[in-house]
Write an enzyme that holds these catalytic residues in place. Sequence first.
Site, PDB file in Angstrom:
ATOM      1  N   GLU A 191     -44.181  21.198-112.643  1.00  0.00           N
ATOM      2  CA  GLU A 191     -43.739  21.883-111.427  1.00  0.00           C
ATOM      3  C   GLU A 191     -42.769  21.045-110.613  1.00  0.00           C
ATOM      4  O   GLU A 191     -41.889  21.576-109.938  1.00  0.00           O
ATOM      5  CB  GLU A 191     -44.956  22.242-110.578  1.00  0.00           C
TER       6      GLU A 191
ATOM      7  N   ASP B 101     -48.778  23.256-111.824  1.00  0.00           N
ATOM      8  CA  ASP B 101     -50.071  23.077-111.160  1.00  0.00           C
ATOM      9  C   ASP B 101     -51.083  24.085-111.697  1.00  0.00           C
ATOM     10  O   ASP B 101     -50.762  25.266-111.887  1.00  0.00           O
ATOM     11  CB  ASP B 101     -49.931  23.246-109.645  1.00  0.00           C
TER      12      ASP B 101
ATOM     13  N   TYR C  32     -57.028  17.261-107.776  1.00  0.00           N
ATOM     14  CA  TYR C  32     -56.217  18.424-107.400  1.00  0.00           C
ATOM     15  C   TYR C  32     -56.656  18.983-106.042  1.00  0.00           C
ATOM     16  O   TYR C  32     -57.839  19.269-105.830  1.00  0.00           O
ATOM     17  CB  TYR C  32     -56.358  19.506-108.472  1.00  0.00           C
TER      18      TYR C  32
END
Length: 715
Positions: free
Chosen positions: A7, A103, A301
């Site tokens: 990303e 992601d 994350y």
Amino acid sequence: MKLVIAEKPSVAQSIAKVIGAEKREDGYLEGNGYLVSWCVGHLVELASPESYDERYEKWRYEDLPILPKDWNYQIADATRKQFGILKKLMERDDVTGLVEATDAGREGELIFRLVYHQAKCKKPFERLWISSMEDQAISDGFSNLKAGKEYDDLYTAALCRERADWIVGMNATRLFSTLYGQTLNVGRVMTPTLAMIVEREAEIEGFKPEPIYRLSIKSAGIVATSDRFENKQDAEAVLNRLKEEKMALVTKLETTDKQEKAPQLYSLTALQRDANRFLGFTAQQTLDYTQSLYEKKLVTYPRTDSRFLTEDMEGMIPGLMDKLVWKFGYTRHVPIHAKQVIDNKKVNDHHAIIPTANVADAEFGELPSGEQKVLSLITARFISALGDAAVRSETELGFTCADTVFRAKAKVLKEKGWRDIQDWIMGGNAERADSENDEEEQNGNADILAYITALTKGNSYPLQDPKLEEGRTTPKKHFTEDSLLSAMERAGAEEMPEEVERKGIGTSATRAATIEKLVRIGFVERKGNKKTKYLIPTHKGVALITVMPEQIQSPSMTAEWEQKLLDVERGSYADSSFMDEIEEMITDLVKNYKIIEDAEVLMHPALEEIGTCPCCGRHVVEKEKGYFCEDRGCSFVLWKQNRFFEALGKKMTKQTASKLLHDGKVKLKGCKSQKTGKTYDTTVVMSVDENKRAVFQLSFEKGEGKNGKSKNKKD
């Protein structure tokens, strides 16, 4: 050769290092049988309405609703070059397949798939799904790549979210803007959030304080208070009886120990709330800091709704705990109750946010201040979540006198448990913040604990100093980002079934952006001191909600949509049904909405008069960009962005403009010379030229240090 698409460039570099693709090329890296490139966010986006029909370039009521059947997409101008690089890489003959490494969430899925389809790529792809950017996590992820088709439902849900937002935002914004003659931005999540803020403000403004009457006495050194009285006469009658009494009977004396379980790990929303409460960070700041820490491999994350870990992570907890405790220099025994943070059923796409083992080797001093503080919060929460329960000793005391019960209560932390670890890392900030919100704990602890040992239940003690205390009820508090995030997370909970998982508007990944957009477009403003900022609706925000129908501003309906998107993601609800519902709602809105009467007054508030126009004698009023003569035929204006004043290091404030209009001059202190950098005091004199433009001149009185020099400048 496999093409890996991440990303962001920073993430691509981390992945490339692990898999051995370290040769730099234009827009990608290559090596060890891999090409690694990146998307730079959304390369492909939904096209504007005019791409479907040229007539949509103008906003007209009769063209609504706009409901595309075949959706158009376009390449963002700023990222066209990178899209071209990705397309060429996909078309290379030696590329046999792709690895989707955006992601691991709904938006990441959308970013990759749109690029993949826009490039008309047909090659097979696999999914890298990881919750940490640590080298080992990346390596393990590549050893366990998932089939791309396993995430088709996630992509479908992402498309539904994107297209529903377009339909609601594009149509409702054009509808209300054309009906009310000004731009009124409307959003599927943004508007219900604004509605909650406006409703809270209306409750505060409409609140009528009511008198509160309580009696207090002092006995055995302890101050105790009665329950609330409905009227003053009843309270005064009891007070008169108290003045005749000599003793107060102890009718209750109980001390109990209550356990306070260790807190859960952080989801993003929980982290944002604490960072706002303890550190004063906005939700967006916290997300940005945490995202940066994730990319630096220091936390897992961030965009997660979960507050638990999975069973397969239990084995790594002791080792990670040892490293973190050593890093923070905590020398006492650290219990590890791993079962407290493990629950597979409460982990969806990603587990809770926790620090990684890399924190042990990180140089905190090299991190930006905001990242240091957020990392400390996350670390403190991880260690304390595994700790022993804290134990509070609570003492409740009751006196009876004149047939009235008087109570006193005290709490004391008997065993710090997990709080000891939290305070060690956070320097006691969290404990202070908690106790500031606990009024009972602040109410007479010292007095009660000092005198309690001398009391016996059933005995009477001398009664002293009976008083009537008058107070008033208070309204709810303005929303802070902490309390608004909580309200967004809980929105619609009462109307939805218990088994529903997502009860709220927006997601942990989008709530910060929603708040920031409300502030950016002028519907909400932040007010308050440096530590505590309140979210206050502007007149524009209140006006929008006032004319907005229930189906657009309803938090409950938006929360229901969020749950249905989750069901689409799981394959248990048809995407066509979701989109049909959105289209039906917006079509009904366009067809049946009626303009609110007297909306012109609502949309255009009375402008504040600050002085008299030197050209025509009419009022000068404040508007967004300056102070204008109310006569539209008169061109006089004092601009807020005024180059003459900016050259002096000053601004054209309302006070300054008012002084100029009233006296024709204004004294300014601490002006700064652009040539020398020195400061000086002066007087600005205003006149008006033949074109009705303001002309300014500096005038130096005796002692002001410019020796009578002057300069002229037209506004």
